[in-house]
Enzyme design. Structure first.
Site, PDB file in Angstrom:
ATOM      1  CG  HIS A  99      77.065  38.467  18.946  1.00 44.90           C
ATOM      2  ND1 HIS A  99      77.143  39.546  18.205  1.00 44.90           N
ATOM      3  CD2 HIS A  99      75.895  37.718  18.572  1.00 44.90           C
ATOM      4  CE1 HIS A  99      75.982  39.663  17.561  1.00 44.90           C
ATOM      5  NE2 HIS A  99      75.180  38.634  17.889  1.00 44.90           N
ATOM      6  CG  ASP A 101      73.246  34.978  16.231  1.00 40.98           C
ATOM      7  OD1 ASP A 101      73.488  36.232  17.157  1.00 40.98           O
ATOM      8  OD2 ASP A 101      72.730  35.232  15.301  1.00 40.98           O
ATOM      9  CG  HIS A 256      77.055  38.045  13.669  1.00 37.81           C
ATOM     10  ND1 HIS A 256      77.048  36.996  14.135  1.00 37.81           N
ATOM     11  CD2 HIS A 256      75.932  38.916  14.131  1.00 37.81           C
ATOM     12  CE1 HIS A 256      75.667  36.929  14.910  1.00 37.81           C
ATOM     13  NE2 HIS A 256      75.123  37.933  14.668  1.00 37.81           N
ATOM     14  NE  ARG A 271      68.846  36.565  15.434  1.00 41.54           N
ATOM     15  CZ  ARG A 271      69.472  36.804  16.247  1.00 41.54           C
ATOM     16  NH1 ARG A 271      70.296  37.222  16.623  1.00 41.54           N
ATOM     17  NH2 ARG A 271      69.066  35.939  17.478  1.00 41.54           N
TER      18      ARG A 271
END
Ligand code: SIN
Length: 286
Positions: A99, A101, A256, A271
């Site tokens: 995907h 993000d 990623h 994150r």
């Protein structure tokens, strides 16, 4: 002094000589930004960032992106904990499908910053794939056709209420699904990078659920082809995490996925995400 060491042919570089917890000067931030534009994902070893320091560094790259569905850590609304507990035995981890993000947002994040707090003794790598190279390695005829297409993005298969029971089995993460995940958002299948103008494919297996104007049975084979092509091994860079590592990636240029191959061990990351722009279509055959 900041130096940059490329680590794979397609994308990925280690940046040496930067302490991300420190008050970096503008020249150092500019060097890091340039390394990110040049290499699409950059890594820093041996960092120690508490959530406030990670937010402060993240904001040097731009304002925070909205973070839907995934609950932030207490008192830090810009930070999510990406955690898989040692007790989790299912074959999934957060971010475990290819995907970009939150590509279902009208303005998906430009960059994401992941800081490793606890890593398993093996496995749990993250893999990135260059979407500029994915575009360049298509035939001119396929590139031409894709520049005319728009992808339909949605969080329906990740965060709609039908997925709540699945999220509830993931002990390490706190996810709140809701009906807004069924909304769709159209983005060009080939976007021009907001800073460099370089064209990149912007279609991913997790969130791209259709192609505008195509019947589902017409879109499916093309999406399946793109899912395979955009993640070919030679487009990738794979990172084996150590505690203290930081990775920054450019969601406009890479996809990623995280590997769920460390059952029996805990993996914990923080994150943050940097706001991005609405993707703009690349012009044909650039
Ligand atoms: C993510 O998709 O942001 C998580 C990646 C990872 O945990 O390696």
């Amino acid at each position: 002094m900041i130096t940059v060491e490329q680590v794979a042919g397609a994308c990925g570089a280690v940046v040496h000589g930067a302490d991300l917890a420190a008050d970096l000067d503008d020249a150092e931030v500019a060097q890091i930004r340039q390394a990110l534009l040049d290499h699409q994902v950059v890594f820093f070893r041996g960092q120690r960032l508490d959530p406030d320091q990670q937010v402060r560094f993240s904001r040097r790259l731009g304002p925070p992106s909205p973070v839907p569905f995934v609950q932030a850590i207490p008192e830090h609304p810009e930070v999510i904990a990406v955690v898989r507990e040692a007790t989790e035995t299912h074959g999934y981890t957060f971010g475990g499908l290819w995907h970009s993000d939150f590509s279902f947002l009208p303005e998906p994040p430009s960059a994401s910053i992941l800081h490793a707090l606890e890593v398993p003794p093996f496995g749990g790598d993250t893999v990135w794939a260059s979407q500029t190279l994915a575009y360049r390695t298509l035939s001119p005829a396929m590139r031409q056709m894709l520049t005319t297409l728009e992808g339909v993005h949605s969080a329906v298969n990740a965060y709609s209420p039908k997925m709540q029971a699945v999220h509830d089995t993931f002990a390490g993460m706190s996810v709140q699904t809701d009906e807004s995940a069924t909304r769709t958002q159209v983005h060009p299948a080939v976007r021009a990078h907001g800073e460099t103008g370089v064209p990149a494919l912007f279609v991913n297996a997790q969130y791209t659920v259709g192609l505008c104007g195509f019947a589902p049975h017409e879109a499916r084979p093309l999406l399946d082809f793109l899912a395979a092509h955009t993640t070919r091994t030679e487009l990738t860079c794979r990172w084996q995490w150590r505690v203290g590592d930081v990775a920054i990636w450019d969601n406009r240029a890479v996809q990623h996925m995280a590997m769920a191959d460390f059952t029996g061990h805990r993996r914990a990351m923080h994150r943050t995400t940097v706001a991005g722009e609405a993707p703009v279509a690349a012009s044909s055959l650039t």
